[in-house]
Write a protein that holds these residues in place. Structure first.
Motif, PDB file in Angstrom:
ATOM      1  N   GLU A 166       1.971   9.613  -0.059  1.00 57.26           N
ATOM      2  CA  GLU A 166       2.995   8.889  -0.814  1.00 57.26           C
ATOM      3  C   GLU A 166       2.382   7.753  -1.626  1.00 57.26           C
ATOM      4  OE1 GLU A 166       6.972   6.162   0.086  1.00 57.26           O
ATOM      5  OE2 GLU A 166       6.126   7.448   1.658  1.00 57.26           O
ATOM      6  N   GLU A 167       1.323   7.141  -1.083  1.00 59.27           N
ATOM      7  CA  GLU A 167       0.671   6.034  -1.783  1.00 59.27           C
ATOM      8  C   GLU A 167       0.072   6.482  -3.118  1.00 59.27           C
ATOM      9  OE1 GLU A 167       0.778   5.001   2.529  1.00 59.27           O
ATOM     10  OE2 GLU A 167       0.308   6.781   1.336  1.00 59.27           O
ATOM     11  N   ILE A 168      -0.381   7.741  -3.176  1.00 63.31           N
ATOM     12  CA  ILE A 168      -0.946   8.271  -4.426  1.00 63.31           C
ATOM     13  C   ILE A 168       0.157   8.467  -5.451  1.00 63.31           C
ATOM     14  CG2 ILE A 168      -2.212  10.189  -5.460  1.00 63.31           C
ATOM     15  CD1 ILE A 168      -3.525  10.646  -2.722  1.00 63.31           C
ATOM     16  N   THR A 169       1.280   9.028  -5.010  1.00 62.84           N
ATOM     17  CA  THR A 169       2.421   9.226  -5.905  1.00 62.84           C
ATOM     18  C   THR A 169       2.926   7.894  -6.439  1.00 62.84           C
ATOM     19  OG1 THR A 169       3.046  11.167  -4.577  1.00 62.84           O
ATOM     20  CG2 THR A 169       4.700  10.285  -6.101  1.00 62.84           C
ATOM     21  N   ARG A 170       3.005   6.907  -5.552  1.00 62.37           N
ATOM     22  CA  ARG A 170       3.480   5.591  -5.964  1.00 62.37           C
ATOM     23  C   ARG A 170       2.501   4.953  -6.953  1.00 62.37           C
ATOM     24  NH1 ARG A 170       3.805   3.125  -1.153  1.00 62.37           N
ATOM     25  NH2 ARG A 170       5.788   4.163  -0.729  1.00 62.37           N
ATOM     26  N   ALA A 171       1.204   5.117  -6.703  1.00 62.23           N
ATOM     27  CA  ALA A 171       0.194   4.550  -7.604  1.00 62.23           C
ATOM     28  C   ALA A 171       0.280   5.177  -8.985  1.00 62.23           C
ATOM     29  CB  ALA A 171      -1.197   4.760  -7.021  1.00 62.23           C
ATOM     30  N   ARG A 172       0.598   6.445  -9.043  1.00 62.56           N
ATOM     31  CA  ARG A 172       0.726   7.134 -10.328  1.00 62.56           C
ATOM     32  C   ARG A 172       1.884   6.555 -11.136  1.00 62.56           C
ATOM     33  NH1 ARG A 172       0.930  11.920  -8.334  1.00 62.56           N
ATOM     34  NH2 ARG A 172      -1.329  12.305  -8.366  1.00 62.56           N
ATOM     35  N   THR A 173       2.909   6.093 -10.448  1.00 60.24           N
ATOM     36  CA  THR A 173       4.085   5.543 -11.120  1.00 60.24           C
ATOM     37  C   THR A 173       3.865   4.112 -11.608  1.00 60.24           C
ATOM     38  OG1 THR A 173       5.557   6.915  -9.779  1.00 60.24           O
ATOM     39  CG2 THR A 173       6.532   4.978 -10.840  1.00 60.24           C
ATOM     40  N   ARG A 174       3.273   3.280 -10.770  1.00 63.29           N
ATOM     41  CA  ARG A 174       3.166   1.871 -11.133  1.00 63.29           C
ATOM     42  C   ARG A 174       1.816   1.477 -11.722  1.00 63.29           C
ATOM     43  NH1 ARG A 174       3.717  -0.641  -5.028  1.00 63.29           N
ATOM     44  NH2 ARG A 174       1.833   0.229  -4.119  1.00 63.29           N
ATOM     45  N   GLY A 175       0.819   2.383 -11.669  1.00 61.24           N
ATOM     46  CA  GLY A 175      -0.449   2.117 -12.336  1.00 61.24           C
ATOM     47  C   GLY A 175      -1.531   1.526 -11.462  1.00 61.24           C
ATOM     48  N   TYR A 176      -1.245   1.268 -10.207  1.00 67.95           N
ATOM     49  CA  TYR A 176      -2.250   0.734  -9.289  1.00 67.95           C
ATOM     50  C   TYR A 176      -1.912   1.176  -7.870  1.00 67.95           C
ATOM     51  CZ  TYR A 176       1.318  -2.825  -8.366  1.00 67.95           C
ATOM     52  OH  TYR A 176       2.495  -3.462  -8.040  1.00 67.95           O
ATOM     53  N   ALA A 177      -2.952   1.228  -7.034  1.00 65.61           N
ATOM     54  CA  ALA A 177      -2.786   1.672  -5.647  1.00 65.61           C
ATOM     55  C   ALA A 177      -2.966   0.497  -4.703  1.00 65.61           C
ATOM     56  CB  ALA A 177      -3.810   2.752  -5.319  1.00 65.61           C
ATOM     57  N   VAL A 223      -3.640  -0.926   3.057  1.00 66.03           N
ATOM     58  CA  VAL A 223      -3.725  -2.009   4.038  1.00 66.03           C
ATOM     59  C   VAL A 223      -4.476  -1.509   5.266  1.00 66.03           C
ATOM     60  CG1 VAL A 223      -2.466  -3.650   5.470  1.00 66.03           C
ATOM     61  CG2 VAL A 223      -1.547  -3.016   3.230  1.00 66.03           C
ATOM     62  N   GLY A 224      -5.590  -2.134   5.572  1.00 65.80           N
ATOM     63  CA  GLY A 224      -6.336  -1.822   6.785  1.00 65.80           C
ATOM     64  C   GLY A 224      -6.983  -0.454   6.816  1.00 65.80           C
ATOM     65  N   GLU A 225      -7.252   0.165   5.664  1.00 59.31           N
ATOM     66  CA  GLU A 225      -7.805   1.519   5.662  1.00 59.31           C
ATOM     67  C   GLU A 225      -9.331   1.533   5.593  1.00 59.31           C
ATOM     68  OE1 GLU A 225      -5.978   4.228   2.977  1.00 59.31           O
ATOM     69  OE2 GLU A 225      -3.943   3.674   3.552  1.00 59.31           O
ATOM     70  N   ILE A 226      -9.923   0.558   4.916  1.00 58.12           N
ATOM     71  CA  ILE A 226     -11.381   0.465   4.862  1.00 58.12           C
ATOM     72  C   ILE A 226     -11.892  -0.502   5.924  1.00 58.12           C
ATOM     73  CG2 ILE A 226     -13.350  -0.168   3.423  1.00 58.12           C
ATOM     74  CD1 ILE A 226     -11.969   2.440   2.627  1.00 58.12           C
ATOM     75  N   ALA A 227     -11.161  -1.583   6.131  1.00 58.53           N
ATOM     76  CA  ALA A 227     -11.498  -2.559   7.171  1.00 58.53           C
ATOM     77  C   ALA A 227     -10.193  -3.108   7.724  1.00 58.53           C
ATOM     78  CB  ALA A 227     -12.358  -3.683   6.604  1.00 58.53           C
ATOM     79  N   PRO A 228     -10.105  -3.317   9.037  1.00 61.03           N
ATOM     80  CA  PRO A 228      -8.867  -3.807   9.645  1.00 61.03           C
ATOM     81  C   PRO A 228      -8.388  -5.114   9.014  1.00 61.03           C
ATOM     82  CG  PRO A 228     -10.428  -3.103  11.336  1.00 61.03           C
ATOM     83  CD  PRO A 228     -11.173  -3.092  10.037  1.00 61.03           C
ATOM     84  N   THR A 272      -6.339  -5.920   2.717  1.00 60.96           N
ATOM     85  CA  THR A 272      -5.512  -5.269   1.707  1.00 60.96           C
ATOM     86  C   THR A 272      -6.356  -4.986   0.470  1.00 60.96           C
ATOM     87  OG1 THR A 272      -3.476  -6.341   2.439  1.00 60.96           O
ATOM     88  CG2 THR A 272      -3.514  -5.532   0.180  1.00 60.96           C
ATOM     89  N   GLY A 273      -6.230  -3.793  -0.055  1.00 61.91           N
ATOM     90  CA  GLY A 273      -6.926  -3.418  -1.282  1.00 61.91           C
ATOM     91  C   GLY A 273      -5.927  -3.088  -2.369  1.00 61.91           C
ATOM     92  N   ILE A 274      -6.196  -3.533  -3.578  1.00 60.52           N
ATOM     93  CA  ILE A 274      -5.358  -3.228  -4.737  1.00 60.52           C
ATOM     94  C   ILE A 274      -6.284  -2.773  -5.854  1.00 60.52           C
ATOM     95  CG2 ILE A 274      -3.680  -4.136  -6.392  1.00 60.52           C
ATOM     96  CD1 ILE A 274      -2.959  -6.275  -4.325  1.00 60.52           C
ATOM     97  N   SER A 275      -6.128  -1.535  -6.332  1.00 63.92           N
ATOM     98  CA  SER A 275      -7.072  -0.971  -7.299  1.00 63.92           C
ATOM     99  C   SER A 275      -6.359  -0.217  -8.401  1.00 63.92           C
ATOM    100  CB  SER A 275      -8.056  -0.018  -6.612  1.00 63.92           C
ATOM    101  OG  SER A 275      -8.823  -0.677  -5.622  1.00 63.92           O
ATOM    102  N   ALA A 276      -7.027  -0.143  -9.556  1.00 62.66           N
ATOM    103  CA  ALA A 276      -6.518   0.623 -10.695  1.00 62.66           C
ATOM    104  C   ALA A 276      -7.668   1.386 -11.329  1.00 62.66           C
ATOM    105  CB  ALA A 276      -5.869  -0.305 -11.726  1.00 62.66           C
ATOM    106  N   VAL A 277      -7.349   2.529 -11.912  1.00 63.33           N
ATOM    107  CA  VAL A 277      -8.356   3.344 -12.593  1.00 63.33           C
ATOM    108  C   VAL A 277      -8.748   2.695 -13.914  1.00 63.33           C
ATOM    109  CG1 VAL A 277      -8.728   5.552 -13.766  1.00 63.33           C
ATOM    110  CG2 VAL A 277      -7.637   5.502 -11.541  1.00 63.33           C
ATOM    111  N   VAL A 278     -10.017   2.750 -14.225  1.00 66.07           N
ATOM    112  CA  VAL A 278     -10.505   2.262 -15.513  1.00 66.07           C
ATOM    113  C   VAL A 278     -10.356   3.382 -16.532  1.00 66.07           C
ATOM    114  CG1 VAL A 278     -12.507   1.411 -16.793  1.00 66.07           C
ATOM    115  CG2 VAL A 278     -12.149   0.707 -14.407  1.00 66.07           C
ATOM    116  N   PHE A 296      -7.495 -10.807   2.371  1.00 65.99           N
ATOM    117  CA  PHE A 296      -6.906 -10.845   3.695  1.00 65.99           C
ATOM    118  C   PHE A 296      -5.378 -10.797   3.640  1.00 65.99           C
ATOM    119  CE2 PHE A 296     -11.042 -12.993   4.381  1.00 65.99           C
ATOM    120  CZ  PHE A 296     -11.544 -12.144   5.351  1.00 65.99           C
ATOM    121  N   GLU A 297      -4.803 -11.464   2.668  1.00 65.53           N
ATOM    122  CA  GLU A 297      -3.348 -11.478   2.532  1.00 65.53           C
ATOM    123  C   GLU A 297      -2.972 -11.290   1.076  1.00 65.53           C
ATOM    124  OE1 GLU A 297      -1.809 -15.084   4.109  1.00 65.53           O
ATOM    125  OE2 GLU A 297      -2.331 -14.617   6.191  1.00 65.53           O
ATOM    126  N   ALA A 298      -1.899 -10.538   0.837  1.00 63.90           N
ATOM    127  CA  ALA A 298      -1.413 -10.316  -0.522  1.00 63.90           C
ATOM    128  C   ALA A 298       0.078 -10.627  -0.562  1.00 63.90           C
ATOM    129  CB  ALA A 298      -1.672  -8.874  -0.950  1.00 63.90           C
TER     130      ALA A 298
END
Length: 225
Positions: free
Chosen positions: A157-168, A171-176, A179-185, A201-203
């Motif tokens: 679902e996170e991929i579908t949502r990222a496709r809609t709003r332009g960024y993904a 939370v806690g997926e790479i390190a406990p 939070t990560g927030i990323s966009a395609v270049v 740490f917090e968003a």
């Protein structure tokens, strides 16, 4: 030569380097042999060869660590991309008061952290090791890259949502607790393979940070075209 057509000796040598990346404080010869699953004599020959090319070194306690020869080898890797990305990442890091990262797609299953810029004024910040590999389906950078592809059945679902709003967002997926927030270049290429983003740490306001990340991604994309 192995049955797969690859050099077993070269593979072992590369495994030694990868092992030393994970242990920057250095390892003994016995630890290296056990780490890559070879006899100590084999490990000794591998290390001697790497030392001859300045790819590893031995201190006075006979612990082996990475050598300065790797700096020369790494310098040309994506040099243009890193040169253009650095000021963009520095500006993003300062604006978001968080660590900014540049991630490239390694293959169909993995992404690699090519560069990370830490904020100059934040009291605390997230730190990652440049060069680390992560699964493309985990973490905001990989999710952003997947969102640039056509939808597939059963995607997160996170991929579908990222496709809609332009960024993904992850939370806690790479390190406990991170939070990560990323966009395609947008590079204009057929298969987007680069993303930038923030790790923190917090968003409290992911949407605001998401807009910052998207603007930075677009800026870098315009420089790359």
């Amino acid at each position: 030569m192995s049955e797969t057509g690859t050099s077993k000796t070269l593979s072992h040598g590369l495994q030694v380097l990868e092992l030393l990346v994970e242990h920057p404080q250095g390892l003994t010869m016995t630890e290296i042999a056990e780490g890559i699953g070879v006899h100590r004599t084999v490990a000794h020959r591998l290390v001697r060869t790497l030392e001859a090319h300045h790819l590893c070194r031995r201190d006075r306690f006979k612990r082996i660590s990475l050598g300065t020869g790797l700096v020369r080898l790494a310098e040309p890797v994506e040099q243009d991309l890193r040169t253009l990305a650095r000021p963009v990442l520095e500006e993003l890091s300062d604006a978001g008061r968080a660590s900014a990262h540049l991630v490239v797609r390694e293959n169909a299953e993995q992404v690699r952290m090519l560069m990370i810029v830490e904020p100059r004024q934040a009291r605390m910040h997230v730190s990652f090791r440049s060069g680390q590999l992560d699964p493309i389906g985990r973490g905001s950078a990989g999710l952003a890259l997947l969102s640039a592809e056509p939808p597939v059945e059963g995607e997160r679902e996170e991929i579908t949502r990222a496709r809609t709003r332009g960024y993904a967002v992850s939370v806690g997926e790479i390190a406990p607790g991170i939070t990560g927030i990323s966009a395609v270049v947008p590079t204009g290429r057929d298969a987007p393979g680069t993303s930038i983003g923030l790790s923190l740490f917090e968003a409290p306001d992911p949407d605001e940070l998401g807009r910052l990340v998207v603007a930075s991604a677009q800026r870098l994309g315009s420089l790359l075209k």
